[in-house]
Motif scaffolding. Structure first.
Motif, PDB file in Angstrom:
ATOM      1  N   LEU A  81       0.828  -1.207   0.000  1.00  0.00           N
ATOM      2  CA  LEU A  81       0.000   0.000   0.000  1.00  0.00           C
ATOM      3  C   LEU A  81       0.863   1.258   0.000  1.00  0.00           C
ATOM      4  N   CYS A  82       1.934   1.247   0.777  1.00  0.00           N
ATOM      5  CA  CYS A  82       2.822   2.411   0.828  1.00  0.00           C
ATOM      6  C   CYS A  82       3.476   2.681  -0.518  1.00  0.00           C
ATOM      7  N   GLU A  83       3.920   1.610  -1.189  1.00  0.00           N
ATOM      8  CA  GLU A  83       4.581   1.771  -2.484  1.00  0.00           C
ATOM      9  C   GLU A  83       3.624   2.304  -3.540  1.00  0.00           C
ATOM     10  N   HIS A  84       2.379   1.870  -3.522  1.00  0.00           N
ATOM     11  CA  HIS A  84       1.403   2.379  -4.476  1.00  0.00           C
ATOM     12  C   HIS A  84       0.908   3.775  -4.086  1.00  0.00           C
TER      13      HIS A  84
ATOM     14  N   SER B 104      -4.211  -4.324 -11.533  1.00  0.00           N
ATOM     15  CA  SER B 104      -4.368  -4.139 -10.091  1.00  0.00           C
ATOM     16  C   SER B 104      -3.497  -2.999  -9.587  1.00  0.00           C
ATOM     17  N   SER B 105      -2.271  -2.928 -10.101  1.00  0.00           N
ATOM     18  CA  SER B 105      -1.354  -1.882  -9.673  1.00  0.00           C
ATOM     19  C   SER B 105      -1.868  -0.501 -10.071  1.00  0.00           C
ATOM     20  N   THR B 106      -2.337  -0.380 -11.316  1.00  0.00           N
ATOM     21  CA  THR B 106      -2.871   0.904 -11.779  1.00  0.00           C
ATOM     22  C   THR B 106      -4.142   1.272 -11.033  1.00  0.00           C
ATOM     23  N   CYS B 107      -4.982   0.281 -10.739  1.00  0.00           N
ATOM     24  CA  CYS B 107      -6.220   0.522  -9.995  1.00  0.00           C
ATOM     25  C   CYS B 107      -5.917   1.021  -8.588  1.00  0.00           C
ATOM     26  N   LEU B 108      -4.969   0.371  -7.923  1.00  0.00           N
ATOM     27  CA  LEU B 108      -4.596   0.770  -6.566  1.00  0.00           C
ATOM     28  C   LEU B 108      -3.986   2.169  -6.563  1.00  0.00           C
ATOM     29  N   MET B 109      -3.173   2.435  -7.557  1.00  0.00           N
ATOM     30  CA  MET B 109      -2.575   3.762  -7.695  1.00  0.00           C
ATOM     31  C   MET B 109      -3.656   4.822  -7.918  1.00  0.00           C
TER      32      MET B 109
ATOM     33  N   LEU C 167       8.847  -1.032  -9.542  1.00  0.00           N
ATOM     34  CA  LEU C 167       7.628  -1.597  -8.979  1.00  0.00           C
ATOM     35  C   LEU C 167       7.083  -2.732  -9.843  1.00  0.00           C
ATOM     36  N   SER C 168       7.196  -2.591 -11.173  1.00  0.00           N
ATOM     37  CA  SER C 168       6.692  -3.633 -12.070  1.00  0.00           C
ATOM     38  C   SER C 168       7.522  -4.907 -11.984  1.00  0.00           C
ATOM     39  N   VAL C 169       8.797  -4.770 -11.637  1.00  0.00           N
ATOM     40  CA  VAL C 169       9.646  -5.958 -11.433  1.00  0.00           C
ATOM     41  C   VAL C 169       9.284  -6.639 -10.123  1.00  0.00           C
ATOM     42  N   LYS C 170       8.965  -5.831  -9.120  1.00  0.00           N
ATOM     43  CA  LYS C 170       8.639  -6.372  -7.800  1.00  0.00           C
ATOM     44  C   LYS C 170       7.275  -7.042  -7.788  1.00  0.00           C
ATOM     45  N   TYR C 171       6.320  -6.478  -8.555  1.00  0.00           N
ATOM     46  CA  TYR C 171       4.965  -7.024  -8.625  1.00  0.00           C
ATOM     47  C   TYR C 171       4.591  -7.277 -10.081  1.00  0.00           C
ATOM     48  N   PRO C 172       5.136  -8.346 -10.694  1.00  0.00           N
ATOM     49  CA  PRO C 172       4.831  -8.644 -12.096  1.00  0.00           C
ATOM     50  C   PRO C 172       3.403  -9.167 -12.259  1.00  0.00           C
TER      51      PRO C 172
END
Length: 358
Positions: A71-74, A217-222, A207-212
């Protein structure tokens, strides 16, 4: 390039063209007087709503477990690539023009390249090679074209379709000392937004390497975090609840278009391309948005077309082609090196197999 290597090029070209049209429409919406951060908050909220079903259906099995660190990273991703970036970019856009905003955004390749060298994501020794020189020349040429388009107007090559009253009003508005100060301040805001976007691209690469396999989901959370951040930043300009009620149909259309095309689709495509090719490569397509904004202003919004816009667009596209040439040469060099290493390994293995036992 191989077929899979052309995919990021095609989707980034399409995304850049779409972003040019988005920024031209957003400028018209901001001229109505809407709070730019309220506009951004709605835009991010729509992006989140659009991406929820995609992230749930396609990534529910590959999505990592929600943790506090995730959550912090996003949250940081939303701050760099959405809320703060849009705060400065939209504020600068309200003081200037879409072509100027896209021209200053075309400095993105150079800024990203410089920051990548500072953070050691790009290796400085690679600049001595032929592909490195081509990439550097291409990025600088694109910036030169963008600056030429911005600061050289030149003779008019087409008749303006704008009403004479609007031209007169715009001329009087632009001749004031206060407008000149706003113009310079707007350019400073746009430059700040571009730096933040460069930082987001580099951060998103990690971030994309850490959460492939979690681009939706990543864009939605962001987008969720950015919507709340934009709502808080909107207090900078206005604290009236009535400002959140938008009745203008054109502004509502632009918010929907910017949220779906300019935020949800564009961010997903950009994140996917960054994962495959890197932040520096993706940032080089920003000049295409400049050309798209110029053409969109002329064809759809019926603005005048000047010689400086044509020359600047040609120089910008030329620089992009040179950069792609350097990227292609770099890929060929890398593939040849890998092939030579594989051949050497095969020779060593064959030599070991042919040795007779003692």
């Amino acid at each position: 390039m191989k077929e899979e290597q052309w995919a990021p090029v095609i989707v980034m070209l399409m995304s850049s063209v779409a972003m040019g049209s988005v920024n031209a429409l957003v400028k018209k919406a901001l001229d109505v007087g809407v709070n730019h951060m309220i506009f951004a908050a709605y835009r991010m909220a729509i992006s989140a709503l659009i991406l929820v079903p995609f992230s749930y259906i396609w990534e529910r099995k590959t999505r990592p477990r929600i943790t506090f660190m995730l959550l912090c990273e996003h949250f940081i991703s939303g701050l760099l690539g959405a809320s703060l970036m849009q705060f400065f970019f939209l504020l600068g856009l309200s003081y200037t023009l879409p072509t100027v905003a896209m021209a200053l955004s075309s400095m993105l390749p150079a800024i990203t390249f410089a920051l990548a060298l500072v953070f050691r994501i790009e290796i400085a020794q690679n600049l001595k090679s032929k592909p490195g020189v081509l990439k550097l020349i291409g990025a600088l040429t694109s910036i030169l074209g963008a600056m030429f388009l911005t600061f050289y107007k030149g003779p008019q090559v087409s008749n303006s379709h704008t009403h004479p009253e609007a031209i007169q009003k715009n001329t009087l508005h632009n001749n004031g000392h206060d407008q000149a100060n706003k113009w310079l301040l707007g350019c400073l805001y746009l430059f700040t937004g571009t730096v933040l976007l460069s930082l987001w691209m580099l951060y998103q690469g990690k971030l994309s390497v850490k959460y492939p396999c979690t681009k939706y989901s990543s864009t939605c959370l962001m987008s969720v975090f950015a919507a709340f951040q934009c709502a808080i930043l909107s207090l900078y300009k206005s604290r009236e609840v009535e400002d959140w009620i938008i009745e203008d149909k054109f502004v509502i259309f632009v918010i929907l278009y910017a949220g779906i095309v300019g935020q949800a689709m564009s961010t997903v495509v950009t994140s996917w391309s960054i994962k495959l090719t890197g932040a520096v490569f993706v940032s080089t397509f920003s000049p295409v948005s400049l050309v798209s904004a110029t053409l969109f202003d002329f064809v759809i919004l019926q603005s005048s077309l000047y010689l400086g816009s044509i020359i600047g667009s040609v120089v910008t596209i030329t620089g992009l082609n040179v950069f792609l040439w350097g990227k292609r040469s770099e890929n060929l060099t890398t593939s040849k090196s890998c092939q030579m290493i594989e051949n050497e390994d095969n020779i060593v293995i064959n030599d070991n197999n042919t040795k007779l036992p003692v």
